[in-house]
Design a protein around this motif. Structure first.
Motif, mmCIF file in Angstrom:
data_model
loop_
_atom_site.group_PDB
_atom_site.id
_atom_site.type_symbol
_atom_site.label_atom_id
_atom_site.label_comp_id
_atom_site.label_asym_id
_atom_site.label_seq_id
_atom_site.Cartn_x
_atom_site.Cartn_y
_atom_site.Cartn_z
ATOM 1 N N PHE A 66 35.216 33.249 28.268
ATOM 2 C CA PHE A 66 36.070 32.636 29.286
ATOM 3 C C PHE A 66 37.439 32.300 28.706
ATOM 4 C CE2 PHE A 66 37.868 28.755 31.066
ATOM 5 C CZ PHE A 66 38.041 29.134 32.390
ATOM 6 N N ALA A 67 37.444 31.669 27.522
ATOM 7 C CA ALA A 67 38.719 31.281 26.903
ATOM 8 C C ALA A 67 39.581 32.499 26.608
ATOM 9 C CB ALA A 67 38.455 30.498 25.614
ATOM 10 N N LYS A 68 38.951 33.585 26.177
ATOM 11 C CA LYS A 68 39.705 34.788 25.832
ATOM 12 C C LYS A 68 40.379 35.388 27.054
ATOM 13 C CE LYS A 68 37.286 38.425 24.788
ATOM 14 N NZ LYS A 68 36.454 39.385 24.046
ATOM 15 N N TYR A 69 39.629 35.572 28.119
ATOM 16 C CA TYR A 69 40.196 36.213 29.307
ATOM 17 C C TYR A 69 41.115 35.266 30.076
ATOM 18 C CZ TYR A 69 36.638 39.647 28.218
ATOM 19 O OH TYR A 69 35.862 40.578 27.566
ATOM 20 N N PHE A 70 40.740 34.012 30.168
ATOM 21 C CA PHE A 70 41.600 33.012 30.807
ATOM 22 C C PHE A 70 42.932 32.911 30.067
ATOM 23 C CE2 PHE A 70 43.182 28.708 31.415
ATOM 24 C CZ PHE A 70 43.010 28.496 32.786
ATOM 25 N N GLY A 71 42.847 32.884 28.751
ATOM 26 C CA GLY A 71 44.057 32.790 27.937
ATOM 27 C C GLY A 71 44.954 33.992 28.076
ATOM 28 N N SER A 72 44.373 35.168 28.266
ATOM 29 C CA SER A 72 45.184 36.370 28.469
ATOM 30 C C SER A 72 46.021 36.238 29.734
ATOM 31 C CB SER A 72 44.295 37.609 28.561
ATOM 32 O OG SER A 72 43.596 37.825 27.357
ATOM 33 N N LYS A 338 29.994 41.836 34.774
ATOM 34 C CA LYS A 338 30.742 41.355 33.624
ATOM 35 C C LYS A 338 32.219 41.693 33.749
ATOM 36 C CE LYS A 338 31.032 41.555 28.583
ATOM 37 N NZ LYS A 338 30.448 42.110 27.326
ATOM 38 N N LEU A 339 32.515 42.896 34.213
ATOM 39 C CA LEU A 339 33.907 43.290 34.391
ATOM 40 C C LEU A 339 34.586 42.411 35.435
ATOM 41 C CD1 LEU A 339 36.275 45.225 33.889
ATOM 42 C CD2 LEU A 339 35.288 46.754 35.619
ATOM 43 N N THR A 340 33.903 42.162 36.544
ATOM 44 C CA THR A 340 34.466 41.314 37.601
ATOM 45 C C THR A 340 34.697 39.900 37.097
ATOM 46 O OG1 THR A 340 33.331 42.617 39.292
ATOM 47 C CG2 THR A 340 34.102 40.435 39.938
ATOM 48 N N TYR A 341 33.736 39.377 36.342
ATOM 49 C CA TYR A 341 33.871 38.028 35.787
ATOM 50 C C TYR A 341 35.074 37.932 34.859
ATOM 51 C CZ TYR A 341 32.905 33.986 32.808
ATOM 52 O OH TYR A 341 33.020 32.812 32.100
ATOM 53 N N ALA A 342 35.258 38.925 33.982
ATOM 54 C CA ALA A 342 36.383 38.909 33.043
ATOM 55 C C ALA A 342 37.707 38.967 33.793
ATOM 56 C CB ALA A 342 36.268 40.089 32.078
ATOM 57 N N ILE A 343 37.780 39.823 34.826
ATOM 58 C CA ILE A 343 39.021 39.923 35.593
ATOM 59 C C ILE A 343 39.301 38.625 36.345
ATOM 60 C CG2 ILE A 343 40.123 41.109 37.533
ATOM 61 C CD1 ILE A 343 38.721 43.663 36.648
#
Length: 360
Positions: A66-72, A338-343
């Motif tokens: 979460f932190a990685k994708y949110f931070g991006s 997983k892809l949808t969650y990351a996006i």
């Protein structure tokens, strides 16, 4: 009219004469420590959660993802909303001479910054590739080649070029060692060797990101110290610095370095944490003379914001989006959920940071 004369004001009046606002001085002093805590927590938590022996086992992997994708998403929104837009306003200010209005200098500086970072990275990749080739290892900068060694963290894998990578105890290990004694054939040392060789490119990539973020952090610290809209900006910057710190910290936490370089992510998190408080402290020290609305301040901050915007645009779109989604084999082969969650995580970070741009 000469070229230089376009950048000199005929009107002797200087916008933003005098110093900045010094009301609520006690709260401005307190903001140094409050923002220090928020910035340090945002940047340090992902790093410590990943590396600390007592904290790491208790933090689920989902928190890191979460932190990685949110931070991006936060970093991308910062580039466009919190850097490029202010740069356009600052270098398009009516307080500046007419020469600044004849060309979109903010966009040109951001464009120059993007290509500068591109050239720096491509030189670093070529240097790293040549070094790896000299010891018999293949190098895939994007991490999507079979058996290549990526230089961007989660995509990393390495193997000997022209040789079969062997696990401990497999037949034929001695013959491979004789052919190329500098290539280790054990799983642990093979991974470590690949990480060592990619350490320089990882550090360069993170240093570029930090450089862009730190320039921005200093400027908002200076502005907060003297602005006449302190209370609103103060609250916004607390969230801004914490979220942005989470983005930087998540990138630092993903670094895979040899043990002797383990201090680099911690040092990067601390450097981010202290930059805005230092900017506030400097602003308070020069509050009687520094005014962010002055002609000189508009030019300096506009140029630095535009340059930082270019850095974060390149980092956000190339290093984060492309490498996390397009060139990441785990993501390509992952489930739709997983892809949808990351996006969605990425869009959440981008959306929240973009919303904060309404006030700062």
């Amino acid at each position: 009219m000469t070229f230089l004369s376009m950048f000199r004001r005929d009107d002797p009046t200087n916008c933003g004469n005098g110093g900045g606002d010094s009301t609520t001085f006690g709260l401005r002093i307190a903001s140094v420590f409050i923002i220090l805590i928020g910035s340090m927590f945002g940047a340090s938590f992902p790093v410590l959660a990943r590396r600390s022996k007592w904290l790491s086992p208790h933090v689920p992997q989902g928190v890191f993802d979460f932190a990685k994708y949110f931070g991006s998403g936060v970093i991308i929104a910062t580039a466009f909303i919190h850097l490029l837009s202010p740069a356009l306003d600052e270098l398009g200010s009516p307080c500046l001479a007419s020469g600044w209005a004849v060309y979109p200098y903010a966009l040109a500086i951001a464009l120059l910054s993007i290509f500068m970072i591109f050239i720096i990275e491509i030189i670093a990749f070529r240097w790293g590739t040549a070094k790896l080739a000299s010891i018999g290892l293949s190098h895939d900068a994007h991490g999507h080649g079979v058996g290549g060694m990526a230089s961007h963290g989660p995509e990393n894998s390495s193997q000997a070029e022209g040789h079969t990578v062997l696990n401990n105890g497999n037949d034929g290990s001695s013959s491979d060692e004789e052919k190329n004694p500098r290539v280790s054939v054990s799983d642990d040392s093979e991974i470590e060797g690949g990480v060592i060789d990619s350490a320089a490119t990882q550090v360069i990539g993170v240093a570029i990101l930090e450089f862009g973020v730190l320039l921005h952090s200093v400027l908002i610290g200076l502005t907060l110290a003297v602005t006449n809209e302190f209370k609103v900006l103060f609250v916004v910057i607390i969230f801004h610095q914490t979220f942005e710190g989470l983005g930087v910290g998540s990138r630092l936490a993903q670094m895979k370095l040899p043990p002797k370089y383990n201090y680099v992510p911690v040092l990067g998190a601390m450097l981010y944490g202290i930059t805005t408080p230092i900017g506030i402290a400097v602003g308070l020290g020069v509050r009687s003379t520094y005014n962010p609305d002055s002609t000189t301040a508009s030019i300096v901050s506009g140029i630095l914001d535009a340059f930082s915007a270019g850095i974060l645009i390149y980092t956000g779109l190339v290093e984060l989006l492309a490498h996390e989604f397009l060139f990441n084999r785990d993501m390509i082969n992952s489930s739709n959920w997983k892809l949808t969650y990351a996006i969605c995580c990425m869009l959440s970070g981008c959306g929240i940071m973009a919303l904060l741009g309404r006030w700062a």
